[in-house]
Design an enzyme around this catalytic site. Sequence first.
Site, PDB file in Angstrom:
ATOM      1  N   GLY A 119       0.843  -1.193   0.011  1.00  0.00           N
ATOM      2  CA  GLY A 119      -0.091   0.266   0.078  1.00  0.00           C
ATOM      3  C   GLY A 119       0.769   1.392   0.111  1.00  0.00           C
ATOM      4  N   THR A 167       4.050   2.299   5.519  1.00  0.00           N
ATOM      5  CA  THR A 167       2.757   2.070   5.823  1.00  0.00           C
ATOM      6  C   THR A 167       2.154   2.744   6.782  1.00  0.00           C
ATOM      7  OG1 THR A 167       1.545   0.112   6.783  1.00  0.00           O
ATOM      8  CG2 THR A 167       3.448   0.289   7.505  1.00  0.00           C
ATOM      9  N   ASP A 220       2.517  -0.556  12.029  1.00  0.00           N
ATOM     10  CA  ASP A 220       2.272  -2.059  12.468  1.00  0.00           C
ATOM     11  C   ASP A 220       3.555  -2.818  12.355  1.00  0.00           C
ATOM     12  OD1 ASP A 220       2.124  -2.330   9.851  1.00  0.00           O
ATOM     13  OD2 ASP A 220       0.623  -3.776   9.897  1.00  0.00           O
ATOM     14  N   ARG A 255      -6.167  -2.122   9.387  1.00  0.00           N
ATOM     15  CA  ARG A 255      -6.105  -3.469   9.097  1.00  0.00           C
ATOM     16  C   ARG A 255      -6.196  -4.139  10.760  1.00  0.00           C
ATOM     17  NH1 ARG A 255      -1.285  -6.161   5.546  1.00  0.00           N
ATOM     18  NH2 ARG A 255      -0.484  -5.652   7.614  1.00  0.00           N
ATOM     19  N   ASP A 303       4.837  -5.072   6.170  1.00  0.00           N
ATOM     20  CA  ASP A 303       5.225  -6.132   6.310  1.00  0.00           C
ATOM     21  C   ASP A 303       5.446  -7.249   5.509  1.00  0.00           C
ATOM     22  OD1 ASP A 303       2.461  -6.145   6.212  1.00  0.00           O
ATOM     23  OD2 ASP A 303       2.213  -7.752   8.151  1.00  0.00           O
ATOM     24  N   ARG A 305       1.068  -5.103  -5.546  1.00  0.00           N
ATOM     25  CA  ARG A 305       1.079  -6.536  -4.749  1.00  0.00           C
ATOM     26  C   ARG A 305       1.400  -7.712  -5.787  1.00  0.00           C
ATOM     27  NH1 ARG A 305      -2.493  -3.404  -1.459  1.00  0.00           N
ATOM     28  NH2 ARG A 305      -1.544  -3.464   0.743  1.00  0.00           N
ATOM     29  N   ASP A 365      -0.244   1.923   8.677  1.00  0.00           N
ATOM     30  CA  ASP A 365      -0.784   1.361   9.788  1.00  0.00           C
ATOM     31  C   ASP A 365       0.271   1.377  11.169  1.00  0.00           C
ATOM     32  OD1 ASP A 365      -3.101   0.565   8.094  1.00  0.00           O
ATOM     33  OD2 ASP A 365      -1.888  -1.459   7.811  1.00  0.00           O
TER      34      ASP A 365
END
Length: 322
Positions: free
Chosen positions: A14, A129, A133, A175, A106, A75, A131
């Site tokens: 992303g 990212t 994360d 997510r 990730d 992707r 996120d």
Amino acid sequence: MKTIKHIGVFTSGGDSPGMNAALHGVAKTAEMNNLRLSGFKKGYEGLIDGDLVQLDSSQLKKNVHRGGTLLKTARSKRFLTLEGRQRAMQILEMNKVDALIAIGGDGTFKGLLAFSEICDLPFLGIPGTIDNDLAGTDFTLGFDSAVNTAIENIDKIRDTAESHNRIFLIEVMGRDCGYIAIHSGLGTGADAILIPESGHDFIQLLEKAGSYDREEAFVVIVSEGDELGVEPAAKKIKEINPEVDLRIAKLGHVQRGGNASAFDRMLGIRLGTAAVEALLHGRKNVMAGILNNQLSLTPFDQVVKEHQVNDELRSLLKIFGS
């Protein structure tokens, strides 16, 4: 170790604001060290297809502010196969690429881990990212920009919620991670915040919503990765309080777009520079991050481990969620 003369770089997964700033950091540092730099377009897809362009720091400098990624991203299902990775290795050998920098999340670093099993080139990662994360860095590229975008939109939604005395359930990205929901929810004075990492937040929400008397707005921030989800949450609220005026808003991909914040621009430049310098110092298969405002290099296998919201933020949720 082989002398590095030619570095390849790509953005994967992303998109996130700050990726272009990171590319500029990579390009300028490569230029200062007399290194050739090639950009592979569309992530691992471009690596497999040999779709590469020469990168110029003066051109990238003009796009430091822009969201998205000039190299495009995608992707790749093909890279999940051994044949795809073998083809990517052939492309690197054909173009005499000595080292590779990947900007992504990730999935990107899991791909590099698998790639390292057959390719002995040094790989360096930059966390890109929204996120937030990943382990090994306090903040990932794009997180700050995404939170600011979310807050700006939540503030606007609150205006109309106040005018109509409505309950608004607002879904934000994240997510499997609740960082965007926590930061944007606390930053806008939300009445409840639902995140994947907590199993008790919905019970607290129902207690509040059950006694909601429609005298003011009631704003709920829901992470897209929450185990319940925004529509089921809305249905449950209507079941216990049928008279409420309730609306759902999903911010969606607007959180990925727009100009990068000042923080993400600076973070991208720092990490882009650090990635090239780490390669020149012989480091490989690590991600460049910032911990306690200091550069940190973390092995890929530690970066992609399960990420949890830290104890301080959990404590804040308890305090402001009561």
